[in-house]
Design an enzyme around this catalytic site. Sequence first.
Site, PDB file in Angstrom:
ATOM      1  N   GLU A  93      50.452  31.274  19.211  1.00 53.76           N
ATOM      2  CA  GLU A  93      49.339  31.740  20.215  1.00 53.76           C
ATOM      3  C   GLU A  93      48.083  32.000  19.865  1.00 53.76           C
ATOM      4  O   GLU A  93      47.740  32.126  18.548  1.00 53.76           O
ATOM      5  CB  GLU A  93      49.893  33.075  20.694  1.00 53.76           C
ATOM      6  CG  GLU A  93      51.163  33.168  21.320  1.00 53.76           C
ATOM      7  CD  GLU A  93      51.466  34.812  21.711  1.00 53.76           C
ATOM      8  OE1 GLU A  93      50.870  35.673  21.547  1.00 53.76           O
ATOM      9  OE2 GLU A  93      52.780  34.918  21.893  1.00 53.76           O
ATOM     10  N   CYS A 106      40.811  34.220  18.987  1.00 55.69           N
ATOM     11  CA  CYS A 106      41.676  34.906  18.039  1.00 55.69           C
ATOM     12  C   CYS A 106      42.685  33.941  17.438  1.00 55.69           C
ATOM     13  O   CYS A 106      43.528  33.464  18.596  1.00 55.69           O
ATOM     14  CB  CYS A 106      42.503  35.809  18.636  1.00 55.69           C
ATOM     15  SG  CYS A 106      43.759  36.963  17.757  1.00 55.69           S
ATOM     16  N   CYS A 113      56.042  35.243  11.191  1.00 52.15           N
ATOM     17  CA  CYS A 113      55.358  36.106   9.969  1.00 52.15           C
ATOM     18  C   CYS A 113      56.714  36.661   9.305  1.00 52.15           C
ATOM     19  O   CYS A 113      57.648  37.023  10.039  1.00 52.15           O
ATOM     20  CB  CYS A 113      54.582  37.140  10.631  1.00 52.15           C
ATOM     21  SG  CYS A 113      53.766  38.066   9.277  1.00 52.15           S
ATOM     22  N   CYS A 117      56.276  44.095  10.058  1.00 50.13           N
ATOM     23  CA  CYS A 117      55.684  45.396  10.495  1.00 50.13           C
ATOM     24  C   CYS A 117      56.546  45.753  11.807  1.00 50.13           C
ATOM     25  O   CYS A 117      56.831  44.731  12.648  1.00 50.13           O
ATOM     26  CB  CYS A 117      54.131  45.001  10.882  1.00 50.13           C
ATOM     27  SG  CYS A 117      53.142  44.906   9.547  1.00 50.13           S
ATOM     28  N   CYS A 120      55.253  45.038  15.625  1.00 47.42           N
ATOM     29  CA  CYS A 120      54.517  43.647  15.787  1.00 47.42           C
ATOM     30  C   CYS A 120      55.667  42.711  16.321  1.00 47.42           C
ATOM     31  O   CYS A 120      56.736  42.459  15.809  1.00 47.42           O
ATOM     32  CB  CYS A 120      53.921  43.142  14.588  1.00 47.42           C
ATOM     33  SG  CYS A 120      53.090  41.553  14.946  1.00 47.42           S
ATOM     34  N   GLY A 160      50.726  35.798  12.309  1.00 47.48           N
ATOM     35  CA  GLY A 160      50.866  35.388  11.080  1.00 47.48           C
ATOM     36  C   GLY A 160      50.163  36.127  10.009  1.00 47.48           C
ATOM     37  O   GLY A 160      49.320  37.169  10.411  1.00 47.48           O
ATOM     38  N   GLU A 161      50.083  36.174   8.709  1.00 43.15           N
ATOM     39  CA  GLU A 161      49.441  36.912   7.767  1.00 43.15           C
ATOM     40  C   GLU A 161      48.527  35.769   6.797  1.00 43.15           C
ATOM     41  O   GLU A 161      49.165  35.032   6.090  1.00 43.15           O
ATOM     42  CB  GLU A 161      50.421  37.556   6.859  1.00 43.15           C
ATOM     43  CG  GLU A 161      49.704  38.187   5.404  1.00 43.15           C
ATOM     44  CD  GLU A 161      48.574  39.131   5.723  1.00 43.15           C
ATOM     45  OE1 GLU A 161      48.642  39.685   6.640  1.00 43.15           O
ATOM     46  OE2 GLU A 161      47.551  38.681   4.966  1.00 43.15           O
ATOM     47  N   SER A 192      42.047  39.064   8.877  1.00 49.16           N
ATOM     48  CA  SER A 192      42.852  40.686   8.940  1.00 49.16           C
ATOM     49  C   SER A 192      44.087  40.314   8.024  1.00 49.16           C
ATOM     50  O   SER A 192      44.739  39.375   8.118  1.00 49.16           O
ATOM     51  CB  SER A 192      43.193  40.757  10.445  1.00 49.16           C
ATOM     52  OG  SER A 192      43.986  42.027  10.417  1.00 49.16           O
ATOM     53  N   SER A 215      44.734  46.098   7.856  1.00 42.81           N
ATOM     54  CA  SER A 215      45.474  46.808   8.891  1.00 42.81           C
ATOM     55  C   SER A 215      46.113  47.885   7.989  1.00 42.81           C
ATOM     56  O   SER A 215      46.919  47.919   7.131  1.00 42.81           O
ATOM     57  CB  SER A 215      46.799  45.802   9.377  1.00 42.81           C
ATOM     58  OG  SER A 215      46.161  44.784  10.042  1.00 42.81           O
ATOM     59  N   LEU A 216      45.830  49.125   8.407  1.00 47.81           N
ATOM     60  CA  LEU A 216      46.319  50.238   7.723  1.00 47.81           C
ATOM     61  C   LEU A 216      47.198  51.013   8.517  1.00 47.81           C
ATOM     62  O   LEU A 216      48.391  51.241   7.937  1.00 47.81           O
ATOM     63  CB  LEU A 216      44.743  51.221   7.470  1.00 47.81           C
ATOM     64  CG  LEU A 216      44.827  52.266   6.185  1.00 47.81           C
ATOM     65  CD1 LEU A 216      45.259  51.651   4.632  1.00 47.81           C
ATOM     66  CD2 LEU A 216      43.808  52.989   6.129  1.00 47.81           C
ATOM     67  N   HIS A 217      46.847  51.511   9.561  1.00 45.25           N
ATOM     68  CA  HIS A 217      47.952  52.073  10.462  1.00 45.25           C
ATOM     69  C   HIS A 217      48.453  53.420  10.042  1.00 45.25           C
ATOM     70  O   HIS A 217      49.507  53.749  10.815  1.00 45.25           O
ATOM     71  CB  HIS A 217      49.024  51.040  10.882  1.00 45.25           C
ATOM     72  CG  HIS A 217      48.548  49.695  11.327  1.00 45.25           C
ATOM     73  ND1 HIS A 217      47.479  49.653  12.315  1.00 45.25           N
ATOM     74  CD2 HIS A 217      49.023  48.490  11.313  1.00 45.25           C
ATOM     75  CE1 HIS A 217      47.057  48.425  12.576  1.00 45.25           C
ATOM     76  NE2 HIS A 217      47.965  47.753  11.812  1.00 45.25           N
ATOM     77  N   ASN A 300      50.187  48.050  21.673  1.00 49.24           N
ATOM     78  CA  ASN A 300      50.325  47.040  22.900  1.00 49.24           C
ATOM     79  C   ASN A 300      51.968  47.162  22.809  1.00 49.24           C
ATOM     80  O   ASN A 300      52.735  47.011  21.717  1.00 49.24           O
ATOM     81  CB  ASN A 300      50.185  45.693  22.716  1.00 49.24           C
ATOM     82  CG  ASN A 300      48.517  45.485  22.919  1.00 49.24           C
ATOM     83  OD1 ASN A 300      48.135  45.620  24.087  1.00 49.24           O
ATOM     84  ND2 ASN A 300      47.944  44.669  21.946  1.00 49.24           N
ATOM     85  N   CYS A 343      50.294  40.332  20.640  1.00 48.75           N
ATOM     86  CA  CYS A 343      50.257  39.188  19.938  1.00 48.75           C
ATOM     87  C   CYS A 343      51.779  38.835  19.886  1.00 48.75           C
ATOM     88  O   CYS A 343      52.350  39.474  19.340  1.00 48.75           O
ATOM     89  CB  CYS A 343      49.639  39.303  18.729  1.00 48.75           C
ATOM     90  SG  CYS A 343      49.473  37.886  17.742  1.00 48.75           S
TER      91      CYS A 343
HETATM   92  N1  SAH Z   1      48.683  39.784   9.513  1.00 47.61           N
HETATM   93  C1  SAH Z   1      47.500  40.449   9.874  1.00 47.61           C
HETATM   94  C2  SAH Z   1      47.128  39.777  11.331  1.00 47.61           C
HETATM   95  C3  SAH Z   1      48.102  40.395  12.277  1.00 47.61           C
HETATM   96  S1  SAH Z   1      47.644  40.869  13.896  1.00 47.61           S
HETATM   97  C4  SAH Z   1      47.560  41.633   9.623  1.00 47.61           C
HETATM   98  O1  SAH Z   1      48.460  42.447   9.588  1.00 47.61           O
HETATM   99  O2  SAH Z   1      46.373  42.235   9.605  1.00 47.61           O
HETATM  100  C5  SAH Z   1      46.107  41.522  14.095  1.00 47.61           C
HETATM  101  C6  SAH Z   1      46.408  43.137  14.287  1.00 47.61           C
HETATM  102  O3  SAH Z   1      47.017  43.398  15.228  1.00 47.61           O
HETATM  103  C7  SAH Z   1      46.944  43.833  12.918  1.00 47.61           C
HETATM  104  O4  SAH Z   1      46.113  45.018  12.694  1.00 47.61           O
HETATM  105  C8  SAH Z   1      48.300  44.260  13.265  1.00 47.61           C
HETATM  106  O5  SAH Z   1      48.824  45.207  12.672  1.00 47.61           O
HETATM  107  C9  SAH Z   1      47.907  44.461  14.907  1.00 47.61           C
HETATM  108  N2  SAH Z   1      48.837  44.633  15.805  1.00 47.61           N
HETATM  109  C10 SAH Z   1      50.261  43.891  15.673  1.00 47.61           C
HETATM  110  N3  SAH Z   1      50.809  44.260  16.626  1.00 47.61           N
HETATM  111  C11 SAH Z   1      50.518  45.209  17.588  1.00 47.61           C
HETATM  112  C12 SAH Z   1      50.747  46.008  18.648  1.00 47.61           C
HETATM  113  N4  SAH Z   1      51.997  45.793  19.156  1.00 47.61           N
HETATM  114  N5  SAH Z   1      49.738  46.622  19.137  1.00 47.61           N
HETATM  115  C13 SAH Z   1      48.741  46.914  18.572  1.00 47.61           C
HETATM  116  N6  SAH Z   1      48.186  46.288  17.505  1.00 47.61           N
HETATM  117  C14 SAH Z   1      49.235  45.462  16.955  1.00 47.61           C
END
Ligand code: SAH
Length: 354
Positions: A93, A106, A113, A117, A120, A160-161, A192, A215-217, A300, A343
């Site tokens: 995508e 994007c 991946c 996570c 995701c 992907g990462e 990212s 991506s800390l979260h 999302n 995504c």
């Molecule tokens: N692998 C990379 C790129 C991933 S996507 C990474 O981890 O950063 C980019 C961002 O979207 C990341 O911060 C990821 O954690 C976040 N993301 C993934 N799924 C999501 C979701 N369902 N809702 C909101 N953000 C999400």
Amino acid sequence: MADTECKIDILSMTPEEISDYLKGEPRFRAGQIFKWLSSGTDFDGMTNIPASLRQRLKDECIIKTPRVKKKLSSKLDGTIKYLFELYDGVCVEAVYMVYQHGNTLCVSSQAGCRMGCKFCASTKAGLLRSLSASEILGEILAAEADTGTRISNVVMMGMGEPLDNFDGTVRFLQLVSHPDGKNIGLRHISVSTCGIVPRIYDLAKLDLPITLSISLHASNNDSRSAIMPINLSYPIEKLLAACRDYFAATGRRISFEYTLIAGKNDSFSAADELASKLKSSMTEEDGTYMPVHVNLIPLNHVDGSSMSRPDKNRVNAFRDRLISRGINATVRRRLGPDIDAACGQLRLRESESE
Ligand code: SAH
């Protein structure tokens, strides 16, 4: 496909590499071909290249630009979600977004991946394969051709990462910013990562003026490990140390992404803990200051998941709490709400319906 597999991936090559491959041809040909490729032109369209050389290129090379398999266009803000099919049938995508500062794509760096996570959609079916530099660049070429516009900004925040496809990512950055190619400045590109610490040190050594997004979260290791398995290998302290090294090497501000999940990481105590962690890592003992920015992303929804986003008041309150603790924070604007699909979701739904 066996035939295409052994062809030369010319869209992944620099002008110097094309020149080496073409040995025997005048040197300027490589530059001409590189320019054509970067403008999304196929071999037949390379009008200043002699027909015999064009035929040789067609016989020996493949241009790995993806094909648009499906697209969803927002009627509200011009956002377009693409499902691209790669040369071997694998799908990824990409999302096209219209901002005041320019059109942004994007892009995906891998099909699927393996980071796992929990929130995701891209990682649900694991990793199929990494994309070549040409395939990542090809996402831009395909979106430009489809929209008839120029893309000026790129975020590697699709599937992907990127740092799990380190060589493909770095080569892509080199190609897309090449002055004779797309010439998209590295300052207009964000990469990212979920935090593959050794690769952050490797990236710092290359001293590219990209923006690194982490991506800390989560605000502590327990809650981060519960949603991001990578944290078991590289906990927050190690990650923040790598960020400091990255800033020291490149002078580039780090951006932290924090996906807000209702009841999991959206409390005031999480905001306070996050603020104090970031602040202590921003300020070195010797007084050096590392600027950071926190990008809050309301979750999302992912099909089949019980996690949900907090309501708008909670999101804004979390942002204000960070700001009141001295942390620069913004909430990511939600684009294309009418074509909502986290995504990785478009591909997931497509593969389930096949
Ligand atoms: N692998 C990379 C790129 C991933 S996507 C990474 O981890 O950063 C980019 C961002 O979207 C990341 O911060 C990821 O954690 C976040 N993301 C993934 N799924 C999501 C979701 N369902 N809702 C909101 N953000 C999400």
